[in-house]
Design an enzyme around this catalytic site. Sequence first.
Site, short mmCIF file in Angstrom:
data_model
loop_
_atom_site.label_atom_id
_atom_site.label_comp_id
_atom_site.label_asym_id
_atom_site.label_seq_id
_atom_site.Cartn_x
_atom_site.Cartn_y
_atom_site.Cartn_z
N HIS A 1 0.84 -1.19 0.00
CA HIS A 1 0.00 0.00 0.00
C HIS A 1 0.88 1.24 0.00
CE1 HIS A 1 -3.64 2.39 0.63
NE2 HIS A 1 -2.88 3.16 1.37
N ASP B 1 -14.45 2.49 7.14
CA ASP B 1 -13.39 3.27 6.51
C ASP B 1 -13.83 3.80 5.15
OD1 ASP B 1 -10.57 4.21 6.17
OD2 ASP B 1 -10.68 2.82 4.48
N SER C 1 -6.87 4.22 8.40
CA SER C 1 -7.53 3.94 7.13
C SER C 1 -6.77 2.87 6.35
CB SER C 1 -7.63 5.22 6.30
OG SER C 1 -8.15 4.95 5.02
#
Length: 445
Positions: free
Chosen positions: A92, A170, A192
């Site tokens: 990510h 989220d 998040s």
Amino acid sequence: MTEFTFDAPTVIRAKRDGFRLTDEAIDWVIDAYTHGGVADEQMSALLMAIFLRGMDRGEISRWTTAMIASGEKLDFSDLRRDGRRVPTVDKHSTGGVGDKITIPLVAVIAACGAAVPQAAGRGLGHTGGTLDKLESIPGFTAEITKTQVRQQLLEIGAAIFAAGELAPADRKIYALRDVTGTVESLPLIASSVMSKKLAEGADALVLDVKVGRGAFLKTEAESRELAATMVELGLAQGVPTRAVLTDMDIPLGRAVGNAIEVAESLEVLAGGGPDDVVELTIRLAVEMLDLAGIDGRDPAQTLRDGTAMDRFRALVAAQGGDVHAQLPIGSHSETVLAPRGGTMGDINAMAMGLTVWRLGAGRAHPGERVQSGAGVRIHRRPGEPVSAGEPLFTLYTDNPQRLPAAMGELDGSWSVVDTCPPAGSIPGSLRSCPPVRPLIIDRIG
């Protein structure tokens, strides 16, 4: 014993006034907001209070856990191919400008034998989102079932999908942050990212934490704290997690937008593409394969021999995309020409991100459609020679009324200089040259 009943104004006031939110208050507000018991305007107020007052590590951990608990959690521990367990690993990015790394990276990891269950997001603030980019491919859908995700992981080694029922709290909060000026908050970023990633069930996780003007957190100290916080959150949930700090003072690559970044990703998968995009793709792949326990595979080779491209095409086709369709490009354009010859100096990543947002690649309201063809092509990157009158940037949009505001964002954010001193010797006062920092700054975890 009487059970205490929470209400939104009380929770908002507590954080507004600088108090620590209790575990019970966090659990209640996340659950209530998920199910409509807390209104958007109330959650917006709480998010602003968190933005201004912050959260300690305990609050962040509980907020993250509560968001994970708001939905389902995937489990791929039984994923087997040819009698062997398939390791799963994901990556990510905390958000950058021109950051299309997920697209080639997922294909590279799949070609190396691991599986990537990538629950991706949409654009946030001045940064683009992987789903918005991929959905510029005609027919591509990120709305796929859990059964299809599992099938793709087995057959292709990758699936890139909307979070769906993963951390639904989220998803709602993410959309609010995008339009309420509460994006650049360490607690909200950390929770998040990690709520989605821990819910998707990967065995391991690598985080690309951006540092610099185009990042949500501007200073290296803030980015280090964010990286350490997220690594701690992952380890606390039993997921091996590692963070790589990478530079985001200037845009990644030569394309910023949605479809235009997909096109550049295809160049990388074809064995070409900008050096910085290739470098970061390979470095993150090395980290992911290490955490996945896969040895002896050269991720760079998958770009040279076309196996990564094959995986990407298979992924796109499996998710309804037409791999042979022409990618959209804005029907109106404007080109910025070099006022003189010399060397390309600085390009401010934040200004570039806002330029592309003005062109229509991002959202001003929750759920707003983005323009797939909006974007900027960067013809000369910092340090490259420039001839007077040649193109430096080309802006694309489907709405010509957007061009003046976009040009206004870009104005003053770049320079052409005679020459820039060698890396490491640029004084801080020489602002016409790009900041000097390596693309890969450090690794945490």
